[in-house]
Design a protein around this motif. Structure first.
Motif, short mmCIF file in Angstrom:
data_model
loop_
_atom_site.label_atom_id
_atom_site.label_comp_id
_atom_site.label_asym_id
_atom_site.label_seq_id
_atom_site.Cartn_x
_atom_site.Cartn_y
_atom_site.Cartn_z
N ILE A 130 37.91 41.72 43.05
CA ILE A 130 38.58 42.90 42.54
C ILE A 130 40.14 42.68 42.04
N THR A 131 40.27 43.00 40.89
CA THR A 131 41.54 42.74 40.30
C THR A 131 41.77 43.99 39.30
N GLY A 132 43.14 43.97 38.82
CA GLY A 132 43.60 45.03 38.02
C GLY A 132 42.82 44.97 36.60
N PHE A 133 42.93 43.61 36.13
CA PHE A 133 42.32 43.43 34.81
C PHE A 133 40.95 42.58 34.66
N GLY A 134 40.48 42.02 35.56
CA GLY A 134 39.30 41.14 35.53
C GLY A 134 39.85 39.71 35.80
N GLN A 135 38.70 38.71 35.62
CA GLN A 135 38.99 37.44 35.88
C GLN A 135 39.22 36.88 34.56
N THR A 136 38.99 37.30 33.45
CA THR A 136 39.20 37.03 32.05
C THR A 136 40.11 37.81 31.25
N GLY A 137 40.61 37.24 29.98
CA GLY A 137 41.24 38.01 29.02
C GLY A 137 42.92 37.74 29.07
N PRO A 138 43.65 38.31 28.11
CA PRO A 138 45.07 38.05 27.99
C PRO A 138 45.72 38.79 29.24
N TYR A 139 45.30 39.68 30.02
CA TYR A 139 46.08 40.34 31.07
C TYR A 139 45.57 39.94 32.24
N ALA A 140 44.55 38.80 32.51
CA ALA A 140 43.86 38.55 33.72
C ALA A 140 44.98 38.17 34.91
N HIS A 141 45.99 37.55 34.55
CA HIS A 141 47.01 37.11 35.76
C HIS A 141 47.83 38.14 35.88
N ARG A 142 48.04 39.36 35.12
CA ARG A 142 49.01 40.39 35.59
C ARG A 142 48.50 41.07 36.88
#
Length: 406
Positions: A130-142
């Protein structure tokens, strides 16, 4: 025995979304082990006041925030930054059906505790991230925080006083809805994955995103935009498509009226002694009332101010017009329906004595939920779990403790 009494869950999550998910599974009978940092534990243990009080009225270290999301779990403290701690988690994962975590993308891979690593020791593992923006995409590490997600996901753009109200501004929800809904969706996804595993023997990875969830639960609001191309506005406590469906002032407070059809509208104004309003050609149908709401609502507010909240609710319930009070939480827990349903419960706790909790709303006739344990104290079950699951003896446990691993 709960429906999930045969399921073992290793909960590596903190704060709200993950623990909420794990608590749902625990309420349904799963054996949930909550892994916490030695000495400090889950951040929410320290989020207060308020903190629960013991039988003598003395404040304990049990925060109200932690209490609401960690019942029916056992707590073990393990330092996953140390190799020995990582090995303990791998061994516990090998004995589990489900792992739940909400670390930043890639963090657990550094410790060999990511899905790819743990499925080597448990091939049919169900692993939920469970993360803020998911495991993929440009925001994944936010980092993902509920408040920010409410804003990014459109919720705040339609919440708050109406857009044309003087001084109006967007507002967040009174609770962390992105976290809570993500926890609910995660629970459902995990149950689906368990069913799949039971049919096929395959485990799988679940990628939950707060932003995905926030947009999904906007429901008809998201759909209205996709259908019409028009950007939804804030309507305060009113509805953009039903009139009257909003709060109204009474002589001693506020009430909610939801007249969803023409008959209910007529019953509403008739109960208020203003039946003629329903005969006005401008207000005879819901589309017309929506079109002429600016003229209609002041008339209705003038009418509702003539009686008390209690008088109105009694009249409208008798007339079968959907209505209700706006209760504070004292009134919530004193409500006769809430009392009848047993929403407030109590469970024994080692420091508080008798801890007040909110019951699970899931009412199953054959496998009912139950509170088996109050939220645990930090590391309350560490020795018990290491003895039971990993068959470690007291000497080994003492060595682990002396090294700060547990």
């Amino acid at each position: 025995m709960g429906a999930l009494s045969h399921i073992r869950v290793l909960d590596l999550s903190r704060v709200l979304a993950g623990p909420w998910c794990a608590q749902n599974l625990a309420d349904l009978g799963a054996d949930v082990i909550k892994v916490e940092r030695p000495g400090t534990g889950d951040d929410t243990r320290h989020w207060g006041p308020p903190f629960a009080k013991d039988a003598n009225g003395k404040e304990t270290e049990e925060s109200a925030y932690f209490i609401c999301i960690n019942r029916n779990k056992r707590s073990i403290t393990v330092d996953i930054a140390k190799p020995e701690g990582q090995e303990l988690i791998r061994q516990l994962a090998a004995e589990s059906d489900v792992v739940i975590e909400n670390y930043k993308v890639g963090d657990l891979a550094k410790y060999g505790l990511d899905y790819e690593s743990l499925k080597k020791v448990k091939p049919d593992l169900v692993y939920c991230s469970i993360t803020g923006f998911g495991q993929t995409g440009p925001y994944a590490h936010r980092p993902g925080y509920d408040f920010i997600i409410q804003g990014m996901g459109g919720f705040m753009s339609v919440t708050g006083e109406a857009h044309d109200f003087e001084g109006a501004s967007p507002q967040k929800s009174g609770v962390a809805i992105a976290d809570i809904f993500t926890g609910m969706y995660a629970s459902t996804a995990i149950l689906a994955a368990i069913v799949h595993r039971d049919h096929t023997g395959e485990g799988q990875y679940i990628d939950m995103s707060l932003l995905d969830t926030q947009i999904a639960v906007m429901a008809n609001v998201s759909s209205a935009y996709l259908t019409s191309g028009e950007v939804p506005k804030r309507w305060g406590n009113a509805s953009p498509i039903i009139v009257p469906y909003q709060t109204f002032p009474t002589s001693d407070g506020w009430m909610i009226v939801g007249a969803g059809n023409d008959g209910q509208f007529r019953h509403f104004v008739t109960a208020g002694g203003e039946a003629h309003i329903a005969d006005n050609p401008l207000y005879v149908s819901n589309p017309l009332r929506v079109e002429h709401r600016k003229q209609l609502i002041p008339l209705l507010e003038q009418m509702t101010r003539k009686k008390t909240k209690g008088e109105w609710i009694a009249l409208l319930e008798k007339a079968n017009v959907p209505c209700g009070p706006i209760n504070n939480f004292k009134e919530v827990f004193e409500n006769e329906q809430v009392i009848h349903r047993g929403v407030q419960i109590e469970a024994p706790h080692p420091t508080v004595g008798s801890m007040k909790l909110v019951a699970s709303p899931m009412r199953l006739s054959k496998t009912p939920t139950e509170v088996r344990m109050a939220p645990p104290t930090l590391g309350q079950h560490t020795d018990e779990i290491l003895h039971e699951r990993l068959k470690l003896d007291d000497k080994i446990i003492e060595v682990l403790r002396s090294k700060g691993i547990i």
